[in-house]
Design an enzyme around this catalytic site. Structure first.
Site, PDB file in Angstrom:
ATOM      1  CB  ALA A   1      -2.461  -2.347   1.321  1.00 48.20           C
TER       2      ALA A   1
ATOM      3  CG  ASN B   1      -1.919   5.336   1.082  1.00 50.77           C
ATOM      4  OD1 ASN B   1      -2.972   5.250   0.469  1.00 50.77           O
ATOM      5  ND2 ASN B   1      -0.753   5.164   0.504  1.00 50.77           N
ATOM      6  CG  ASP B   2      -2.862   0.978   2.827  1.00 51.90           C
ATOM      7  OD1 ASP B   2      -2.892   1.338   1.643  1.00 51.90           O
ATOM      8  OD2 ASP B   2      -1.907   0.366   3.345  1.00 51.90           O
ATOM      9  CB  VAL B   3      -7.134   3.961   7.310  1.00 49.94           C
ATOM     10  CG1 VAL B   3      -6.276   2.937   8.038  1.00 49.94           C
ATOM     11  CG2 VAL B   3      -6.522   5.342   7.386  1.00 49.94           C
TER      12      VAL B   3
END
Lengths: 484, 94
Positions: free
Chosen positions: A449, A408-410
């Protein structure tokens, strides 16, 4: 006193230690390439056998049966844990082992202090070097032990949520300060330490150990799961440094060499992990990452509403069939769903049909450094097929389909746009540059995050909702059907 | 050995460690962690020494637990690294 070693010069043991140190270094050298790495591990292990064997033989100290029993018990537990562990549970086990190393160092330093106090009798036998090194060992070792236990618990899902309270940094600072004060007391009394105070001497050490243990818990408890790669790397460094300072206590060179190598390794990995998230170590350890923005109620409705297109395995397979180049981006969700074998099967099918398949791996994907690589290697993905961020990012524009599973965040483009975003400046995988992006995720819920991901609402993005393993298996089945 | 000699060793080993570790690719970082972790179990030597010296009962007891912990670390660490590294060396279909 040495029976088997009778007649050998006293330097023999030192030479054995030196050889062991050389074997550790050679072993690490072999780790630079996957093909030689397994051999390197064996070389390093033979160094350990040499060092421990030489110690036991030289001092003939296996005679107490308790010692042999301790070695057997430890070896049995270690073997059992290592052979029964699932690949997905490896991060917590490695974390646990880390803690054991640190804990052993702290106990050794304490035992040596007790021993010297009990047998030396005079103050002159206890040098400042010994007490100071024991203090450092106790502090680092106990922090490593308790910190690792908490980290392993978090990774195992026992203590999943970060525990936060107001003024936590003050509590940590006070605990550390108290430990340092006790440590100073331990050191300063040693030069003028007389025989009458013998019993009182070791007390500061145990107080120090207790404070350091509390500190270890306090340090790791507030840190969330996605920051665990940093924590594991840092604890790795600590266990090495604890061993190195034990070397100062015991006047032993191989402990210093080996411990320092480990310390260097852990610190370098910590730096790499922090850089991959564009954050400082201080920020990882002491700040309220993610929590604030998630609490602010940014649930992403303004980002997602009316723009998210969901897809089905059938539709994704149609896209796969016409693709020439596919990039798969694995994340923690793949590990949790144990989807790596299904992903590998899909990759095999695609490659058999002449489609180029590459795995793009973000350095902090997963729960320990290189976590995804291990999972994929377990599923027989060749390491040449796993590409790092810097290598794969320029290629997304020539990619027909990106399949994101459990990440997700990456893959969040706000890393480049929003300066207020918690991930601003973090290097991410530019998957949106590909022709089509398929994101497999259970829901639109934010990642660690705590921020929405505009990628999910992108024009060329399709969402494949569901558990990673079920979805990947569905893709495999569907692909097989359309092919036959 | 004197403190300064130990310190020299420490500093040189730190530089050597830096040179060695920076050359290791990200793919192998997990086996690196568990492998170096096993190396940190070198403290087992210290544990054996204090447990075996038998000078005081307390030191022997502490040493005993230290030996158990360090041996778990050493044996488990190397085994787990070997398990991971074997899968890295493997080719698809093997």
């Amino acid at each position: 006193m040495a029976g088997l070693a009778d007649g050998l010069p006293p330097e023999t043991l030192q030479i054995a230690y030196l050889l062991a140190g050389v074997l550790f270094i050679l072993g690490l050298q072999r780790l630079t390439h996957p093909r030689t790495a397994a051999r390197g591990n064996l070389i390093s292990a033979s160094g350990m056998v040499l060092a421990v064997g030489a110690t036991v033989l030289w001092f003939e100290i296996l005679s107490p049966l308790v010692l042999a029993a301790a070695l057997l018990v430890g070896a049995a537990i270690g073997t059992w844990l290592a052979t029964t562990v699932e690949t997905t549970d490896m991060p917590q086990l490695v974390g646990l082992f880390n803690g054991f190393g640190g804990g052993a160092s702290a106990l050794v330093a304490g035992a040596e202090l007790v021993d010297q106090v009990g047998t030396a009798g005079t103050a002159s036998d206890l040098s400042v070097t010994v007490t100071a090194a024991a203090g450092v060992t106790g502090l680092v070792g106990a922090v490593t032990f308790c910190g690792s236990l908490v980290a392993a618990g978090k990774l195992h899902g026992v203590l999943e949520d970060p525990i936060r309270y107001s003024g936590e940094n003050v509590v940590k600072a006070v605990t550390l300060l108290a430990a340092v004060v006790v440590g100073v007391a331990l050191v300063t009394q040693s030069p003028r330490f007389g025989p009458l105070q013998l019993g009182a001497f070791a007390t500061p050490y145990w107080v120090l150990l207790a404070l350091a243990s509390i500190l270890g818990v306090l340090l790791v408890v507030p840190i969330g799961g996605a920051d665990m790669p940093v924590v594991i790397a840092l604890l790795n460094a600590c266990s090495g440094l604890a061993a190195a300072s034990t070397g100062f206590v015991l006047d032993n060179s191989v402990l210093i060499i080996a411990g320092t190598l480990v310390g260097a390794s852990g610190i370098i990995l910590t730096v790499i992990m922090c850089r991959s998230m564009n954050r400082s170590l201080r920020n990882v350890l002491f700040s309220e990452y993610g929590g604030a923005s998630a609490a602010a109620g940014r649930d992403g409705t303004d980002v997602y509403e009316g723009r998210v297109k969901s897809t089905s395995p059938e539709e994704v397979v149609l896209l796969l069939e016409t693709a020439r180049r596919v990039v798969i981006v694995p994340g923690y969700g793949m590990a949790v769903g144990q989807a790596q074998h299904a992903v590998a099967e899909l990759a095999n099918l695609l490659e058999a049909d002449g489609i180029e398949v590459v795995f793009a791996i973000h350095p902090v994907a997963g729960r320990m450094p290189g976590h995804m690589n291990v999972l994929l290697a377990e599923a027989n993905i060749p390491y040449e097929q796993m590409q790092e961020l810097s290598a794969v990012n320029p290629t997304f524009s020539q990619t027909d389909l990106v399949l994101v599973t459990g990440a997700n965040d990456v893959v969040n483009p706000t890393a480049y746009s929003g300066e207020e975003s918690p991930i601003a400046g973090m290097p991410v995988l530019n998957v949106w540059e590909a022709e089509t992006v398929v994101v497999n995720k259970r829901s639109l819920s934010p990642g660690y995050a705590g921020i929405p991901n505009p990628l999910f609402a992108g024009d060329n993005t399709l969402m494949l909702f569901g558990d990673a393993r079920e979805c990947m298996q569905a893709l495999v089945n569907e692909y097989k059907q359309t092919r036959s | 050995m004197a403190f300064v000699e130990h310190l020299t060793l420490f500093v040189l080993a730190a530089f050597l460690g830096y040179e060695l570790i920076t050359k290791i690719p990200a793919t192998l970082h997990t086996p690196l962690i568990s492998g170096t972790n096993a190396i940190s179990g070198i403290t087992l030597i210290g544990s054996v020494l204090v447990a075996g010296s038998g000078n005081t009962t307390l030191a022997t007891v502490l040493g005993f637990f230290a030996v158990v912990l360090a041996t778990i670390n050493v044996v488990g660490g190397y085994l787990i690294s070997q398990k991971m590294l074997k899968s890295f060396g493997r080719r698809r279909g093997d």
